[in-house]
Scaffold this motif. Structure first.
Motif, PDB file in Angstrom:
ATOM      1  N   UNK A   6       0.841  -1.206   0.000  1.00  0.00           N
ATOM      2  CA  UNK A   6       0.000   0.000   0.000  1.00  0.00           C
ATOM      3  C   UNK A   6       0.875   1.255   0.000  1.00  0.00           C
ATOM      4  N   UNK A   7       0.359   2.364  -0.532  1.00  0.00           N
ATOM      5  CA  UNK A   7       1.132   3.610  -0.507  1.00  0.00           C
ATOM      6  C   UNK A   7       1.331   4.099   0.928  1.00  0.00           C
ATOM      7  N   UNK A   8       2.396   4.862   1.202  1.00  0.00           N
ATOM      8  CA  UNK A   8       2.585   5.452   2.537  1.00  0.00           C
ATOM      9  C   UNK A   8       1.426   6.375   2.890  1.00  0.00           C
ATOM     10  N   UNK A   9       1.223   6.561   4.185  1.00  0.00           N
ATOM     11  CA  UNK A   9       0.102   7.369   4.641  1.00  0.00           C
ATOM     12  C   UNK A   9       0.364   8.862   4.631  1.00  0.00           C
ATOM     13  N   UNK A  10       1.601   9.295   4.338  1.00  0.00           N
ATOM     14  CA  UNK A  10       1.909  10.724   4.343  1.00  0.00           C
ATOM     15  C   UNK A  10       2.995  11.027   3.317  1.00  0.00           C
ATOM     16  N   UNK A  11       3.037  12.283   2.874  1.00  0.00           N
ATOM     17  CA  UNK A  11       3.928  12.645   1.775  1.00  0.00           C
ATOM     18  C   UNK A  11       5.399  12.567   2.173  1.00  0.00           C
ATOM     19  N   UNK A  16      10.847  10.050   1.240  1.00  0.00           N
ATOM     20  CA  UNK A  16      12.025   9.303   1.694  1.00  0.00           C
ATOM     21  C   UNK A  16      12.064   7.907   1.063  1.00  0.00           C
ATOM     22  N   UNK A  17      10.885   7.336   0.752  1.00  0.00           N
ATOM     23  CA  UNK A  17      10.834   6.051   0.051  1.00  0.00           C
ATOM     24  C   UNK A  17      11.433   6.187  -1.349  1.00  0.00           C
ATOM     25  N   UNK A  18      11.049   7.236  -2.065  1.00  0.00           N
ATOM     26  CA  UNK A  18      11.604   7.470  -3.404  1.00  0.00           C
ATOM     27  C   UNK A  18      13.114   7.687  -3.317  1.00  0.00           C
ATOM     28  N   UNK A  19      13.554   8.400  -2.278  1.00  0.00           N
ATOM     29  CA  UNK A  19      15.002   8.568  -2.074  1.00  0.00           C
ATOM     30  C   UNK A  19      15.663   7.213  -1.835  1.00  0.00           C
ATOM     31  N   UNK A  20      14.958   6.302  -1.133  1.00  0.00           N
ATOM     32  CA  UNK A  20      15.481   4.949  -0.934  1.00  0.00           C
ATOM     33  C   UNK A  20      15.641   4.206  -2.246  1.00  0.00           C
ATOM     34  N   UNK A  21      14.650   4.320  -3.144  1.00  0.00           N
ATOM     35  CA  UNK A  21      14.792   3.729  -4.474  1.00  0.00           C
ATOM     36  C   UNK A  21      16.028   4.293  -5.176  1.00  0.00           C
ATOM     37  N   UNK A  22      16.196   5.618  -5.083  1.00  0.00           N
ATOM     38  CA  UNK A  22      17.301   6.285  -5.779  1.00  0.00           C
ATOM     39  C   UNK A  22      18.656   5.787  -5.283  1.00  0.00           C
ATOM     40  N   UNK A  23      18.766   5.493  -3.999  1.00  0.00           N
ATOM     41  CA  UNK A  23      20.051   5.025  -3.454  1.00  0.00           C
ATOM     42  C   UNK A  23      20.451   3.670  -4.026  1.00  0.00           C
ATOM     43  N   UNK A  24      19.470   2.880  -4.411  1.00  0.00           N
ATOM     44  CA  UNK A  24      19.779   1.591  -5.037  1.00  0.00           C
ATOM     45  C   UNK A  24      19.970   1.746  -6.538  1.00  0.00           C
ATOM     46  N   UNK A  25      19.183   2.590  -7.179  1.00  0.00           N
ATOM     47  CA  UNK A  25      19.193   2.716  -8.634  1.00  0.00           C
ATOM     48  C   UNK A  25      20.368   3.546  -9.150  1.00  0.00           C
ATOM     49  N   UNK A  26      20.787   4.556  -8.351  1.00  0.00           N
ATOM     50  CA  UNK A  26      21.808   5.493  -8.811  1.00  0.00           C
ATOM     51  C   UNK A  26      23.031   5.422  -7.892  1.00  0.00           C
ATOM     52  N   UNK A  44      12.222  19.880  -7.691  1.00  0.00           N
ATOM     53  CA  UNK A  44      13.013  18.692  -7.364  1.00  0.00           C
ATOM     54  C   UNK A  44      12.962  18.419  -5.864  1.00  0.00           C
ATOM     55  N   UNK A  45      12.488  17.208  -5.516  1.00  0.00           N
ATOM     56  CA  UNK A  45      12.485  16.777  -4.115  1.00  0.00           C
ATOM     57  C   UNK A  45      13.697  15.916  -3.783  1.00  0.00           C
ATOM     58  N   UNK A  46      14.150  15.140  -4.762  1.00  0.00           N
ATOM     59  CA  UNK A  46      15.294  14.250  -4.560  1.00  0.00           C
ATOM     60  C   UNK A  46      16.246  14.419  -5.738  1.00  0.00           C
ATOM     61  N   UNK A  47      17.507  14.658  -5.434  1.00  0.00           N
ATOM     62  CA  UNK A  47      18.532  14.798  -6.478  1.00  0.00           C
ATOM     63  C   UNK A  47      19.491  13.614  -6.390  1.00  0.00           C
ATOM     64  N   UNK A  48      19.958  13.145  -7.553  1.00  0.00           N
ATOM     65  CA  UNK A  48      20.934  12.050  -7.589  1.00  0.00           C
ATOM     66  C   UNK A  48      21.727  12.135  -8.883  1.00  0.00           C
ATOM     67  N   UNK A  49      22.840  11.427  -8.906  1.00  0.00           N
ATOM     68  CA  UNK A  49      23.575  11.209 -10.157  1.00  0.00           C
ATOM     69  C   UNK A  49      23.596   9.716 -10.443  1.00  0.00           C
ATOM     70  N   UNK A  50      23.411   9.363 -11.708  1.00  0.00           N
ATOM     71  CA  UNK A  50      23.497   7.946 -12.038  1.00  0.00           C
ATOM     72  C   UNK A  50      24.964   7.544 -12.152  1.00  0.00           C
TER      73      UNK A  50
END
Length: 276
Positions: A6-11, A16-26, A44-50
């Motif tokens: 289920x989606x998180x209950x708050x934004x 931070x979940x999307x940032x967690x994805x980014x730490x694995x993907x990038x 931009x809420x989350x910045x990363x470099x691939x």
């Protein structure tokens, strides 16, 4: 079996979940949650470099409903001002997948109107990532995983089947045209066992992520995986020996080919017994 999270209950948790994805993907060392509530974030809420050094900007939209048709273009306009300049801009939303918004994203991307590539990801995409990334799921969905009795060992068995359900291990050896591809598949699978990361051989996208087998709790399962890793190391050495005289694995010796095939069959048999 895939799990429907289920989606998180708050934004804030979603961001931070999307940032967690980014730490694995990038490149995990470059991932930053940008700014805070009330500050201008330029879309931009989350910045990363691939891993190629490209700048990625992620915007997170937590909602119970679908997004309006103008939301993506509006955020793209803001992202023009982001520094450093972006190479990719992706809007992540908790809304369900919507073909109209996908078409809109493709249109904005192809238009050339923006100095970056444009994409959109939905909660359906987040579910796919959570099913791929055990460490992220276990960080943000601990109680949910406990409730559904999904342990690290259980998750690893599922990913193990994915890692070995590939032509490199299943196709008859006489159909193998490029032993270099087989060698790379063996190397990638060893990385999965030892580090928990399995990437697609061609575009290097993440296929599956689990705990390294040495960190699991089932001693018998760990012992079996150590045996698989040992056999994979032997197969890698055999393929590299074939590469030595020619610069690429060609396996001209019929005895080496037969030995390679025997090792593959032993590995697959062992994996099937472990992943039941």
């Amino acid at each position: 079996m895939a799990y429907h999270y289920p989606p998180p209950g708050e934004w804030q948790t979603y961001q931070t979940l999307v940032a967690g994805f980014a730490r694995v993907m990038y490149d995990e060392h470059t991932v930053t949650e940008y700014g805070r509530t009330g500050q201008r974030q330029h879309g931009v809420d989350v910045f990363a470099r691939d891993h190629a050094g490209k700048n990625i900007g992620l915007q997170c939209k937590w909602t119970h409903e679908s997004l309006g048709s103008g939301a993506l273009a509006s955020e793209c306009e803001k992202a023009r001002e982001f520094a450093p300049a972006l190479d990719y801009f992706i809007l992540w939303t908790t809304a369900r997948r919507d073909v109209h918004l996908q078409d809109l994203a493709h249109g904005l991307d192809r238009s050339g109107e923006y100095p970056f590539a444009v994409g959109i990801r939905f909660w359906d995409d987040a579910i796919e990532q959570l099913n791929r990334m055990y460490t992220v799921a276990s960080t943000y969905y601990t109680e949910w995983l406990d409730e559904h009795q999904v342990t690290a060992d259980h998750d690893h068995r599922r990913k193990l089947r994915i890692a070995f359900d590939r032509p490199a291990f299943l196709d008859p050896i006489h159909l193998e045209r490029d032993f270099g591809d087989l060698l790379q598949a063996v190397k990638d699978t060893l990385v999965f066992l030892k580090a928990g990361l399995l990437y697609d051989r061609y575009d290097r996208t993440l296929v599956a992520q689990a705990l390294p087998f040495s960190l699991l709790s089932d001693a018998k399962y760990i012992e079996g995986l150590a045996n698989v890793a040992s056999m994979l190391t032997d197969l890698e050495a055999l393929l590299q020996r074939g590469a030595a005289p020619f610069g690429a694995p060609v396996m001209t010796d019929a005895n080496d080919v037969e030995q390679c095939d025997r090792l593959r069959r032993r590995i697959v048999t062992k994996v099937r017994s472990l992943s039941r």
